[in-house]
Design a protein around this motif. Sequence first.
Motif, PDB file in Angstrom:
ATOM      1  N   VAL A 346      38.355  43.917  43.694  1.00 48.60           N
ATOM      2  CA  VAL A 346      38.623  42.758  44.111  1.00 48.60           C
ATOM      3  C   VAL A 346      39.588  41.994  43.286  1.00 48.60           C
ATOM      4  CG1 VAL A 346      38.415  40.943  45.544  1.00 48.60           C
ATOM      5  CG2 VAL A 346      37.091  42.608  46.241  1.00 48.60           C
ATOM      6  N   ASP A 349      42.937  43.124  42.165  1.00 48.63           N
ATOM      7  CA  ASP A 349      43.936  43.721  42.740  1.00 48.63           C
ATOM      8  C   ASP A 349      44.472  42.287  43.794  1.00 48.63           C
ATOM      9  OD1 ASP A 349      43.551  46.158  43.413  1.00 48.63           O
ATOM     10  OD2 ASP A 349      41.978  45.893  44.896  1.00 48.63           O
ATOM     11  N   LEU A 350      43.670  41.178  43.544  1.00 48.18           N
ATOM     12  CA  LEU A 350      43.807  40.022  43.372  1.00 48.18           C
ATOM     13  C   LEU A 350      45.115  39.517  43.083  1.00 48.18           C
ATOM     14  CD1 LEU A 350      41.068  37.607  45.668  1.00 48.18           C
ATOM     15  CD2 LEU A 350      43.530  38.136  46.706  1.00 48.18           C
ATOM     16  N   ILE A 356      43.606  44.302  49.968  1.00 52.62           N
ATOM     17  CA  ILE A 356      41.877  43.751  49.516  1.00 52.62           C
ATOM     18  C   ILE A 356      41.239  44.239  50.458  1.00 52.62           C
ATOM     19  CG2 ILE A 356      40.167  42.254  49.082  1.00 52.62           C
ATOM     20  CD1 ILE A 356      42.834  41.692  47.069  1.00 52.62           C
TER      21      ILE A 356
END
Length: 368
Positions: A346, A349-350, A356
């Motif tokens: 997460v 990916d952010l 997400i």
Amino acid sequence: MIDCLIVGGGIIGLSAAYELVRRGATVRIIDDQRSQRTASWAAAGILPPPISRATHDAMEQLRDMSHELYPGWCERLQQESGIDVQFARSGGIYVARRVGETASLAAALQQWQVDGVELHEINIDWIQEHEPALNTSPPFRSAYLLPDESTVCPPKLLSALQQCLQDSGVQIDRDVRLHGWNRHQSRVESVATSCGTISTGHICVATGPWSHETLFDLEIDLPVEPRRGQMLMWEFDEPIIHRVINEGLRYLVPRPDGKLLAGSTVEDVGFDDQVTEAGLAELTQFANGLIPALEEHPPTQSWTGLRPFSRDGFPYLGRLPNYENVLVATGHFRSGIHLAPATAQVISDLLAGMPIECDLQAFAPTRT
């Protein structure tokens, strides 16, 4: 300038760094050594079984992500580091000896059935055949086997992560304190530390129960609190049991090398990380009641860990309000080891601006 500075060297910080490096980012970790007192090193390493039904619950989504990632994650870490993290699908047995525990287990059973968790009711004959060390007199009021429950050894997992990061050239600075944030408009451009100023594109705060203190100067009130957990360990030449034994909030966890762990207390005592006579006596009584042979073998080691507790039971994941390049990953409480690979994905990916896989609103630092 590095791409991301990780503040905190526990399981969440190390896992986030590992995933970022795999994606080509330059990363540095600073840690003030308090991570040695957190749940990361103290945890038993129980990984609950997956659910088979589709879910829109954000926490279950995060758990499912971790469950899917865990086998490949551990295999890769083991291959790259040369350290066996002892990941195993050992199965878990859930038992109840008293009326209150029977009611709690019945409620859990109902939820497992709704979630599609594989389980089997087991009787005394099964237990005596497969786990003969367990005390079945008087017999358990109820007992169930969850074959998909798994385990991992947290100290070995952390050592493998550290080894992989060091081999990748990641600088891990221990015993370094964060002194201040150098801000410009909506960004933190660098941080002042006890080893000098560090310029960075992004910052991820993963300081567990110390997260509120870490973020105080940014005027962020993140209500993460410490909860002490005490643990006991016995050592045998070979495993005395072969599956995790769960009763209420207590558990026994076997290791392949013959170690047996008993845990854990949950205590609201601030940052006091000392073992107590009462806590260890409670765990000893629990363990002896399940495995009578332990009465002839005193425990060889005890320790505590401070878990990062959030009031709603959900971790904090995401960007901080008013600071576009500062993220948090904290508040995992008793699930840090389990949720580490999903949390790392997460966070990565952010930072990459990618979609997400779970609903981050449920984990937002701004939630009340």
